[in-house]
Structure formats: structure tokens, C-alpha cells
Design an enzyme around this catalytic site. Structure first.
Site, PDB file in Angstrom:
ATOM      1  N   ARG A  53       0.890  -1.249   0.148  1.00 44.56           N
ATOM      2  CA  ARG A  53       0.144   0.103   0.016  1.00 44.56           C
ATOM      3  C   ARG A  53       0.958   1.351   0.110  1.00 44.56           C
ATOM      4  O   ARG A  53       0.377   2.349  -0.645  1.00 44.56           O
ATOM      5  CB  ARG A  53      -0.945   0.224   1.129  1.00 44.56           C
ATOM      6  N   TYR A 105     -15.618  16.479 -16.557  1.00 47.39           N
ATOM      7  CA  TYR A 105     -16.343  15.066 -16.760  1.00 47.39           C
ATOM      8  C   TYR A 105     -17.186  14.630 -15.715  1.00 47.39           C
ATOM      9  O   TYR A 105     -17.162  15.134 -14.463  1.00 47.39           O
ATOM     10  CB  TYR A 105     -14.835  14.178 -16.459  1.00 47.39           C
ATOM     11  N   ASP A 177      -6.807  18.163 -15.162  1.00 48.69           N
ATOM     12  CA  ASP A 177      -6.898  17.069 -15.428  1.00 48.69           C
ATOM     13  C   ASP A 177      -6.684  16.858 -16.954  1.00 48.69           C
ATOM     14  O   ASP A 177      -7.311  17.395 -17.862  1.00 48.69           O
ATOM     15  CB  ASP A 177      -8.638  16.622 -15.490  1.00 48.69           C
ATOM     16  N   LYS A 202      -7.373   5.786 -19.764  1.00 46.96           N
ATOM     17  CA  LYS A 202      -7.507   6.046 -21.159  1.00 46.96           C
ATOM     18  C   LYS A 202      -6.176   6.034 -21.862  1.00 46.96           C
ATOM     19  O   LYS A 202      -5.789   5.053 -22.131  1.00 46.96           O
ATOM     20  CB  LYS A 202      -8.292   7.632 -21.046  1.00 46.96           C
TER      21      LYS A 202
HETATM   22  C1  LIG Z   1     -12.403   8.581 -17.169  1.00 49.40           C
HETATM   23  C2  LIG Z   1     -12.086  10.252 -16.551  1.00 49.40           C
HETATM   24  C3  LIG Z   1     -11.946  10.238 -15.406  1.00 49.40           C
HETATM   25  C4  LIG Z   1     -11.986   9.164 -14.445  1.00 49.40           C
HETATM   26  O1  LIG Z   1     -11.276   8.072 -14.285  1.00 49.40           O
HETATM   27  P1  LIG Z   1     -11.513   6.496 -13.870  1.00 49.40           P
HETATM   28  O2  LIG Z   1     -10.348   6.033 -14.373  1.00 49.40           O
HETATM   29  O3  LIG Z   1     -12.934   6.076 -14.901  1.00 49.40           O
HETATM   30  O4  LIG Z   1     -11.888   6.561 -12.569  1.00 49.40           O
HETATM   31  C5  LIG Z   1     -11.596  11.642 -14.847  1.00 49.40           C
HETATM   32  N1  LIG Z   1     -11.417  12.383 -15.977  1.00 49.40           N
HETATM   33  C6  LIG Z   1     -11.608  12.371 -17.037  1.00 49.40           C
HETATM   34  C7  LIG Z   1     -11.202  13.580 -18.156  1.00 49.40           C
HETATM   35  C8  LIG Z   1     -12.021  11.006 -17.630  1.00 49.40           C
HETATM   36  O5  LIG Z   1     -12.130  11.008 -18.934  1.00 49.40           O
END
Ligand SMILES: *Cc1c(COP(=O)(O)O)cnc(C)c1O
Length: 389
Positions: A53, A105, A177, A202
Site C-alpha cells: 500500500r 467530466y 485533468d 484512457k
Molecule cells: C475517465 C475520466 C476520469 C475518471 O477516471 P476513472 O479511471 O474512470 O476513474 C476523470 N477525468 C476524465 C477526463 C476522464 O475521461
């Protein structure tokens, strides 16, 4: 022995950073260390790890790689993108005010609007395309700016440099982000942003076979606090997931080039189709933020949206008759996906929030994969032809 790759170019660092981890057998690829705990050599003496962890060599390899690619000093790899955002939000205390975009998002909106509002943080969701609107939303309690660009699903851009400056002058932390562009096309630290986070689910992983996240820092105080929080809250990712993302990152550059080339080709084909009202892609010269895109990004990415003439019923017909585009949420993988933001990715927003962000039932979002562009265009245009009448 680990080498210093800091002077190497981006693509070289994608392949090499975090890889030389195995002095026992000299494996060329980072091993997976699926162990919960590590033997002490003597009282107080370890080889750098005591409990997974808190730290794990495979996860550390990914963290070194992502810190290098974004140009930060440290990174923490987390179990999901949402847990990366959760870690960032623990930089704030109840009563603190955070300004976020009105078209972020959907899952981030939900996390801010419910759990973290219940916890006592205060949020304003504003149109960040005009820095003046952000400045007017500042209060003496404003401690954070949450930036997401391009936005989802309408691909609007916000000016990272202008907003990072507003945050700095207000004594607030700016957090970006960077999921949609990946560090290959956009590196918000270069515009003065303080912290960068990713859903590694992603583009960074890129193969739709893992969920994960990352927080990358460039100030020592943030690095220490995020490290502390990720361990204390138990947000870190598993060694196996870290290994998958590390493998994905090796091909980030070439994948992003193909995603972009295909997205531009699909956007251009959609633009002239009689069943399409509007195409949203920052690489098109008539996109309202094309000039800003050229200034702050090194490319335009692989995401686009478009409005189907008619409305929701026509949009549904297109989505359900394409064959190459899987009808699915998520994005950034090698395969093409199509989805309906109003009922799928952005269902976690309130109806009022969706309306404010301009998300309607005729909008479809596409994550353009790395298949052959001609096949992708033929399939989508065929579905659009069938949606008429
Ligand atoms: C998918 C996504 C998230 C969240 O990520 P997870 O891996 O699904 O928890 C946050 N911000 C953006 C822009 C995303 O496309």
C-alpha cells in the site's frame, strides 16, 4: 542500475524510464512484484519497500515514468482516475472553495457535487473559457482551480496559462485533468499549472484493459502531501495494473499520432455530411478555440463529438448501426468507441448542469481508435446515411 534519462526526448523516455529495475536477473522489462509485504534485512532496514500500500517497485516504475513525461518531480499512481481526484481534493479542508469548469467530466462533477460537498468543500462550476468569469468567481476562501481541457464532450478549451496565473495570484492551487490529451500532446506544467492528474484508464494505458489514475506534482510540499494521502487513504493501484499501464506508455507517442490522424480524417468527413449539424474537434480551423489549441497543445488528440441533424432518435440510430465503433463509454483505447453523452458518460451530471454545459440529446461522442481511417469513415458515414428519413 537505473540510468538518467532526463536529457532524452519524450518518445525515448516513454520506452526507457522506470524500466531498469531488476539487478537480480537483468530483465529488460520491469518485473511485476505481486507481494503485499517485504522482508526487513534488520531492524529498521529495508531495500526501500516495506508494504505494497505504501510502495511497490512496479508501481514506482510507472510513477517515475509519468513524472518524467509530464515534467514533474513526483507521481503517485492510483487505483482509478477518481481516486487520483480524491487524493487531490484532500489537499483542501472543509470550508475551502474550489472553482471548476461547468463542463468537466461527469464523474468528477458528481464527486465534487455530492461526496466532497457533503464533506464541507464548496464548489462553483463556471464557464472557464472566459478567464474573467473565473476571476469574478474568486472568494477569499478560494483555494483551488480545477481545470480540464479540452472539455468533455464538447471539446471546449480553457487557457491554462491565464488560469494558472489567476490561481497563483489568488494563492490557490491549480490542478489540471490532462486525461484527454496525455502528456504527448499537452503538458500543463509548461503553462504554470501546479498539479496534473490523469485517468490512466484512457490514453496512457491505451488498451482498454485496466482502470487507473495518477497525480503528478512539481512542488515538494505537494509531492509529500499527495504521497502521504495516497498511503493514508489506501488509494494506490495494484502492481499488476501498474505494469499494464507501464507497458501501454511505451507506445504512447505512436498511438497518439494515429489517434490524431484518424480523428482529423473522421472530423473532416463528418463535416460535409448532410445529416451532421456540427462537428466539435479542436483540430478543425473553424473550431472556436483552434488558435488556443495550437498555442497550448502539441496536437489535437483523438476525441471528437458531433450533432446529428434531427435529434435524439436519429443519434440513437447512428450509434446502434455503426459496426466498428462499439457503443461504450470510456475513451483513449486502440479501438473506436461511440457514445451518447446525455444518457451515458454525462448521466451523472444533473439535468441543469448538462443544459448549462450545452449537452443535448443530438450529440454523439467518438473516441477515434487506431483502425484504418478509411474503414472508420465508411462505417460512420454509412450509419449516418441510414439515419435519414
Ligand atoms: C475517465 C475520466 C476520469 C475518471 O477516471 P476513472 O479511471 O474512470 O476513474 C476523470 N477525468 C476524465 C477526463 C476522464 O475521461
Amino acid at each position: 542500475m537505473a540510468h538518467d534519462y532526463s536529457q532524452q526526448r519524450f518518445e525515448t523516455r516513454c520506452v526507457h524510464v522506470g524500466v531498469d529495475k531488476d539487478d537480480s536477473y537483468n530483465s529488460c522489462i520491469t518485473p511485476i512484484y505481486p507481494t503485499s509485504t517485504f522482508r526487513f534485512e534488520s531492524l529498521g532496514k529495508t531495500k526501500g519497500y516495506d508494504y505494497t500500500r505504501s510502495g511497490n517497485p512496479t508501481r514506482r516504475a510507472l510513477e517515475e515514468s509519468l513524472a518524467s513525461l509530464e515534467g514533474g518531480i513526483d507521481c503517485r499512481a492510483t487505483s482509478t482516475g477518481m481516486s487520483a481526484i480524491t487524493a487531490c481534493m484532500h489537499l483542501f479542508k472543509p470550508g475551502d472553495h474550489i472553482i471548476a469548469g461547468h463542463d468537466i467530466y461527469g464523474g468528477t462533477f458528481r464527486l465534487f457535487n455530492v461526496p466532497f460537498t457533503e464533506y464541507g468543500l464548496k464548489f462553483s462550476f463556471v464557464n472557464m473559457q472566459d478567464p474573467g468569469t473565473v476571476r469574478r468567481a474568486l472568494t477569499p476562501q478560494t483555494k483551488g482551480l480545477w481545470l480540464e481541457t479540452p472539455s468533455n464532450p464538447l471539446l471546449n478549451l480553457v487557457d491554462l496559462e491565464a488560469l494558472a496565473t489567476i490561481a497563483r495570484e489568488a494563492g490557490a492551487i491549480s490542478i489540471a485533468d490532462n486525461t484527454f490529451m496525455s502528456p504527448y500532446f499537452q503538458r500543463p506544467f509548461e503553462q504554470g499549472v501546479d498539479i496534473v492528474m490523469h485517468s490512466t484508464t484512457k490514453y496512457l494505458n491505451g488498451h482498454s484493459d485496466v482502470v487507473g489514475g495518477a497525480v503528478i506534482t512539481r512542488h515538494q510540499a505537494h509531492a509529500e502531501r499527495i504521497g502521504y494521502i495516497v498511503n493514508a487513504l489506501g488509494l494506490a493501484c495494484s502492481p499488476f495494473d501498474a505494469w499494464l499501464v507501464l507497458r501501454g506508455v511505451k507506445t504512447l507517442g505512436p498511438r497518439m499520432e494515429v489517434h490524431q490522424r484518424n480523428a482529423l480524417a473522421v472530423a473532416q468527413a463528418l463535416r460535409t455530411h448532410p445529416s451532421v449539424d456540427r462537428v466539435y474537434y479542436p483540430g478543425l480551423p473553424d473550431h472556436p478555440h483552434h488558435a488556443l489549441a495550437k498555442k497550448q497543445m502539441k496536437g489535437f488528440g483523438g476525441m471528437l463529438s458531433f450533432d446529428v441533424k434531427g435529434g435524439g432518435a436519429q443519434a440513437e440510430k447512428v450509434m446502434t448501426t455503426t459496426r466498428l465503433y462499439a457503443m461504450a463509454e470510456s475513451l483513449g483505447g486502440i479501438e473506436s468507441l461511440i457514445e451518447h453523452p446525455e444518457t451515458m458518460s454525462h448521466a451523472s451530471m444533473t439535468a441543469a448542469a448538462r443544459q448549462g454545459a450545452g449537452i443535448t440529446d443530438k450529440t454523439l461522442r467518438v473516441s477515434v481508435g487506431i483502425e484504418h481511417a478509411d474503414d472508420l469513415i465508411a462505417d460512420l458515414l454509412g450509419a449516418l446515411d441510414g439515419s435519414r428519413g
